[in-house]
Enzyme design. Sequence first.
Site, PDB file in Angstrom:
ATOM      1  N   HIS A   3     -42.137 -35.901 -54.153  1.00  0.00           N
ATOM      2  CA  HIS A   3     -42.711 -37.124 -54.712  1.00  0.00           C
ATOM      3  C   HIS A   3     -43.898 -37.585 -53.872  1.00  0.00           C
ATOM      4  O   HIS A   3     -43.920 -37.396 -52.656  1.00  0.00           O
ATOM      5  CB  HIS A   3     -41.622 -38.209 -54.732  1.00  0.00           C
ATOM      6  CG  HIS A   3     -41.927 -39.402 -55.593  1.00  0.00           C
ATOM      7  ND1 HIS A   3     -42.921 -40.305 -55.296  1.00  0.00           N
ATOM      8  CD2 HIS A   3     -41.332 -39.853 -56.737  1.00  0.00           C
ATOM      9  CE1 HIS A   3     -42.937 -41.259 -56.206  1.00  0.00           C
ATOM     10  NE2 HIS A   3     -41.989 -40.998 -57.106  1.00  0.00           N
ATOM     11  N   CYS A  49     -36.931 -40.899 -62.489  1.00  0.00           N
ATOM     12  CA  CYS A  49     -35.909 -40.735 -61.449  1.00  0.00           C
ATOM     13  C   CYS A  49     -34.704 -41.668 -61.558  1.00  0.00           C
ATOM     14  O   CYS A  49     -33.564 -41.199 -61.479  1.00  0.00           O
ATOM     15  CB  CYS A  49     -36.535 -40.849 -60.071  1.00  0.00           C
ATOM     16  SG  CYS A  49     -37.779 -42.124 -59.903  1.00  0.00           S
ATOM     17  N   HIS A  62     -32.529 -45.358 -54.807  1.00  0.00           N
ATOM     18  CA  HIS A  62     -33.273 -45.771 -56.005  1.00  0.00           C
ATOM     19  C   HIS A  62     -32.384 -46.196 -57.169  1.00  0.00           C
ATOM     20  O   HIS A  62     -32.686 -45.950 -58.340  1.00  0.00           O
ATOM     21  CB  HIS A  62     -34.239 -44.668 -56.458  1.00  0.00           C
ATOM     22  CG  HIS A  62     -35.412 -45.224 -57.214  1.00  0.00           C
ATOM     23  ND1 HIS A  62     -36.265 -44.446 -57.960  1.00  0.00           N
ATOM     24  CD2 HIS A  62     -35.877 -46.502 -57.326  1.00  0.00           C
ATOM     25  CE1 HIS A  62     -37.195 -45.200 -58.510  1.00  0.00           C
ATOM     26  NE2 HIS A  62     -36.981 -46.456 -58.138  1.00  0.00           N
ATOM     27  N   LYS A  70     -32.973 -40.448 -50.710  1.00  0.00           N
ATOM     28  CA  LYS A  70     -33.379 -41.483 -51.662  1.00  0.00           C
ATOM     29  C   LYS A  70     -32.184 -42.022 -52.445  1.00  0.00           C
ATOM     30  O   LYS A  70     -31.369 -41.261 -52.958  1.00  0.00           O
ATOM     31  CB  LYS A  70     -34.417 -40.884 -52.614  1.00  0.00           C
ATOM     32  CG  LYS A  70     -34.885 -41.799 -53.734  1.00  0.00           C
ATOM     33  CD  LYS A  70     -36.024 -41.122 -54.485  1.00  0.00           C
ATOM     34  CE  LYS A  70     -36.414 -41.883 -55.742  1.00  0.00           C
ATOM     35  NZ  LYS A  70     -37.584 -41.271 -56.421  1.00  0.00           N
TER      36      LYS A  70
END
Length: 580
Positions: free
Chosen positions: A256, A102, A157, A155
């Site tokens: 996920h 990812c 990240h 998200k």
Amino acid sequence: MNSHIMIKCFVASSVMFIGFMIGLTATQYETLVDNVTRLTKHVEPRDSSHRKQPNIIFILADDLGWNDVSYHNSSCDIHTPNIDRLAKEGVRLENYYAQSVCTPSRASFMTGLYKSRHGLENVLAAGEAGCLPNNLEIMPQILKRHGYTTHLVGKWHLGFSRRNCLPNQRGFDTFLGFHNGALDYYRHTHGNPSQPKDPDIKYFAGFDFWENEKVAEDYTGQYATHIFVKRAQEIIANHTQNEEPFFLFLSLSAVHAPLLVPQNYIEQYEGKITDQKRKIHAGMTSCMDEGIKNVTDTLQRLDVWKDTVLVFSSDNGGEVNEGASNIPLLGHKAQFTEGGIRVVGFVNSPLLSKQVQGTNYTGLMGVADWLPTFVEGIAGGSKDPKLDGVNMWESIRYGTSSPRKEYLYEVGGNCNWNEGDEPLTMYGTIRVGDWKLHLGAGGINQRIWHTDKDHRMRLTDMEIDFNKMCSSEFNTLHNIRLDPYEKHNQYQKAHNIRATLLKKLKYHCRRKVPTVPKIERKEANPQLRQGVFTPWLDDWNYLEWHPTSADKKYFKSRYCTWDSFCGCTGSFRRYRSRET
């Protein structure tokens, strides 16, 4: 005058001139005019009257497998009617690639660069000091310069150790979501708070849910996918009062792990899917599918859809250990086989030419192409020659051939081997035309789904002889057009093609920038900050960062070497560390 009418006028006058010059008879001339008129009648004009910059919505699913959407699903065990409808009415990207995990995929999406050129080559763990290098101007910053409002929902990240790593500091006007790689869908925590307070980073656990740069505890107990979809709908609704176009990055945590979803989404799969993980994964996928319908319904109800381009994508291949399936493709998340990097994707918009709506686009494309596609192709910005990505908008919109001829997935190690020698200390994966070359031991830990005689999904481990992992038999060369499931390795047979791709890989290896170091800090432990994952360091400058001797010692013990590839054994450890 309309450009299409001008073209017709030009064609007609050209026909008259040609007819005159070559001395056609009246009958021949009329036949020629009739044929040209018939051909141009069905040529769809490229709309130049659309002055308003289109809104851009990019929906990114997390760990969604190739076989997890109905229109790819050979066993028909997961139902995604809304994703299917959007895909079948739009342009399905059937030769489209992301990175194998990812963080690198998201960084390539944001920067328009291959992962070897943006520095974030590995998954960012919760306590790592690095983030997306701040010397790079990224997508929301560029789109803001072109008049867009920018929103991130879900998200991130891409690092949060310092405040200048956070989404609002990198160009997003609004942010609702989390900074780490995974989230408890109800408690909105990362990690397992029930684990002992071990100083090792893998046990770091804490709260991680934010509205802009403030902790957002009011949402606790609500299912994350529902929260993110509702916020996306609110952004669209607020846009109706604003003339500026918007960029909405709906970066879903679904599907996920951890495997959590309201029970009503699982019930439809009772008795149909026997594997418990697969069943919950299917429920999470159905919940996501419902959410996408809610978003598109809002766009249409508020009359925003007519000015919007919507893209759906997965960030990497599915994680089979958590119920995903990539069949018939080989492999899974964290590998450079097709099942790890070839991902679900499509584009839907009223702005697509009618002739491409409902078609498969088989031109080569990668996740790094979205930045120039959005900025140059849709927002009207200029081309940036420093980018690795290419503008795919005209090609997708009108069905023309892909401007992309090759795509680099990964490269590193020793770039200075002599041509003709076996490059045992360089690793990498590259696609050139129909051919894909892979060097290294990645993909040796295979787990695959298959369908048994009762059409039920089964998970099987492939036996690997680890004593052979340092030999060149793990180097592969496949013609992906003729061998999409990577069954016939041509590495020892197609010598000329192998030499060409090795030369390409060597070129990219020499352009590689330093990797953002994987330095994990105990000071990042959220238990030192009221149980919340917050920035803990001064502002980060990637170019001015220098590792201490302690940093180098720690990195060497955990990741094999500091600044060079450590040989075949190191390759195995490096790939194993990618499984997150």
